[in-house]
Design an enzyme around this catalytic site. Sequence first.
Site, PDB file in Angstrom:
ATOM      1  N   GLU A  55       0.828  -1.208   0.000  1.00 41.75           N
ATOM      2  CA  GLU A  55       0.000   0.000   0.000  1.00 41.75           C
ATOM      3  C   GLU A  55       0.862   1.259   0.000  1.00 41.75           C
ATOM      4  OE1 GLU A  55      -2.052  -2.801   3.025  1.00 41.75           O
ATOM      5  OE2 GLU A  55      -0.096  -2.619   2.042  1.00 41.75           O
ATOM      6  N   CYS A  78      -2.563  -3.554   7.308  1.00 37.82           N
ATOM      7  CA  CYS A  78      -2.224  -3.804   8.708  1.00 37.82           C
ATOM      8  C   CYS A  78      -2.541  -2.566   9.552  1.00 37.82           C
ATOM      9  CB  CYS A  78      -0.771  -4.203   8.860  1.00 37.82           C
ATOM     10  SG  CYS A  78       0.422  -2.954   8.336  1.00 37.82           S
ATOM     11  N   CYS A  87      -0.146   0.262   7.838  1.00 39.57           N
ATOM     12  CA  CYS A  87      -0.532   0.668   6.484  1.00 39.57           C
ATOM     13  C   CYS A  87      -1.899   1.348   6.477  1.00 39.57           C
ATOM     14  CB  CYS A  87      -0.558  -0.547   5.564  1.00 39.57           C
ATOM     15  SG  CYS A  87       1.082  -1.211   5.216  1.00 39.57           S
ATOM     16  N   THR A 164       9.941 -44.835  -6.638  1.00 37.58           N
ATOM     17  CA  THR A 164      10.755 -43.628  -6.462  1.00 37.58           C
ATOM     18  C   THR A 164      12.257 -43.875  -6.515  1.00 37.58           C
ATOM     19  OG1 THR A 164      10.700 -43.909  -4.056  1.00 37.58           O
ATOM     20  CG2 THR A 164       8.968 -42.545  -5.050  1.00 37.58           C
ATOM     21  N   ALA A 165      12.683 -45.116  -6.445  1.00 33.87           N
ATOM     22  CA  ALA A 165      14.118 -45.429  -6.492  1.00 33.87           C
ATOM     23  C   ALA A 165      14.288 -46.914  -6.754  1.00 33.87           C
ATOM     24  CB  ALA A 165      14.798 -45.046  -5.181  1.00 33.87           C
ATOM     25  N   MET A 166      15.442 -47.273  -7.306  1.00 29.57           N
ATOM     26  CA  MET A 166      15.740 -48.676  -7.526  1.00 29.57           C
ATOM     27  C   MET A 166      16.011 -49.368  -6.185  1.00 29.57           C
ATOM     28  SD  MET A 166      15.199 -48.673 -10.643  1.00 29.57           S
ATOM     29  CE  MET A 166      15.547 -50.422 -10.923  1.00 29.57           C
ATOM     30  N   ARG A 210      18.467 -23.885  -7.135  1.00 31.23           N
ATOM     31  CA  ARG A 210      19.564 -23.675  -8.092  1.00 31.23           C
ATOM     32  C   ARG A 210      19.085 -23.318  -9.494  1.00 31.23           C
ATOM     33  NH1 ARG A 210      20.664 -28.151  -5.163  1.00 31.23           N
ATOM     34  NH2 ARG A 210      20.142 -29.617  -6.827  1.00 31.23           N
ATOM     35  N   SER A 225      16.272 -38.670  14.578  1.00 26.28           N
ATOM     36  CA  SER A 225      15.883 -39.118  15.923  1.00 26.28           C
ATOM     37  C   SER A 225      17.065 -39.310  16.845  1.00 26.28           C
ATOM     38  CB  SER A 225      15.073 -40.417  15.837  1.00 26.28           C
ATOM     39  OG  SER A 225      13.839 -40.196  15.202  1.00 26.28           O
ATOM     40  N   PRO A 297      10.043 -42.943   1.419  1.00 24.44           N
ATOM     41  CA  PRO A 297       8.681 -43.477   1.561  1.00 24.44           C
ATOM     42  C   PRO A 297       8.223 -43.636   2.999  1.00 24.44           C
ATOM     43  CG  PRO A 297      10.197 -45.166   0.761  1.00 24.44           C
ATOM     44  CD  PRO A 297      10.922 -43.878   0.687  1.00 24.44           C
TER      45      PRO A 297
END
Length: 375
Positions: A55, A78, A87, A164-166, A210, A225, A297
Amino acid sequence: MSVLDDERFMSMALDLARRGQYTVHPNPAVGCVVVKGNEVVGQGWHQRAGEPHAEVRALEDAGEQAQGATLYVTLEPCSHTGRTPPCADAVIRSGVSRVVIACEDPNPLVRGRGLSALQGVGIEVVTGICNADAINLNRGFFKRMSCNMPYVVLKVAASLDGRTAMPGGESQWITGEESRRDVHRLRALSSSVLTGIGTIKADDPALTVRHVKTSRQPERVVLDSQLSISPQARIFDDSAKVYLFTATSANRGLKLEGISNVEIISCPNQAGRVDLVEMLKACAKRQMNMILIEAGPCLAGSFLRQGLVDELVVYLAPDLLGSDALPMFELPGIARMSDKIQMDMIHAERYGSDLKLVLMPEEKGINSGIAHTSK
């Protein structure tokens, strides 16, 4: 002015607000236009926390032409002194005769008080124009202010068969370059990026932005943990703050000499793991509006099982990795259709050869009070 005119000018204000969404953290992104004689005579947006609000910038741009004009702003002005003056006072001093506001500010320090201040001096106030778009733009801020919890986005990149992964952990790259660039956009929009110690040990990710131009790197949140992270982990490489959440004593002997950008927080649950709810509350206290989860996962499944995910973003590649590969989520115990986690499809979009799906758990779309559009 007509409702269509109000929507048109508020859409302009929303476009201005989006210019600041990568840089205003932890503040909301806000845009403002000043209109006189059906022409824009001033405009501005909030660019960085601590700098003038939208504003103030728009009124400075309008100058004397603000007298008797209509001001469009995407969030209630505000009415309290924070890093900058109120503002609402600046709006009153400007001499505008009408203020159109997309949505009220959920901040308890502001909520409704800015409206009352304007109405108290005879300014006509209209609210609710482009309300859903305005809330969606700042859904993290709205969630934190209304629930004392950040808005949680869970991101997953997977093959067409949901892997999602081998089996050995290899996962680079399942999706294409366009999808990966969009993930960096999500990181840039987020207050922080969250992962687990398993991902840190397996991939040693930097979790930085990036491929999108931004002056701010997201903070990092790591769930560890037993506080077993290596001081050489790449997440410590830049100046962005790192929060280590642990289920053990915060002074367990982890040596982080020379690393000044880390805070260790202990919040165990009864099972001896990090309590996810308490962890998110702690993040909200540290002014995190939106958290992007990029995890394995097990951790991803834990967030879903506990109903802590507000938005699920899945990038699907047109490949098949086979049944031995790792799944998107570990969700044990779902034996009947009545136990399923129901998701609502919000948006679908193609990125190169990949498909991006944006979903919300069904109860979130109904009960969260946070609208979502595909902007």
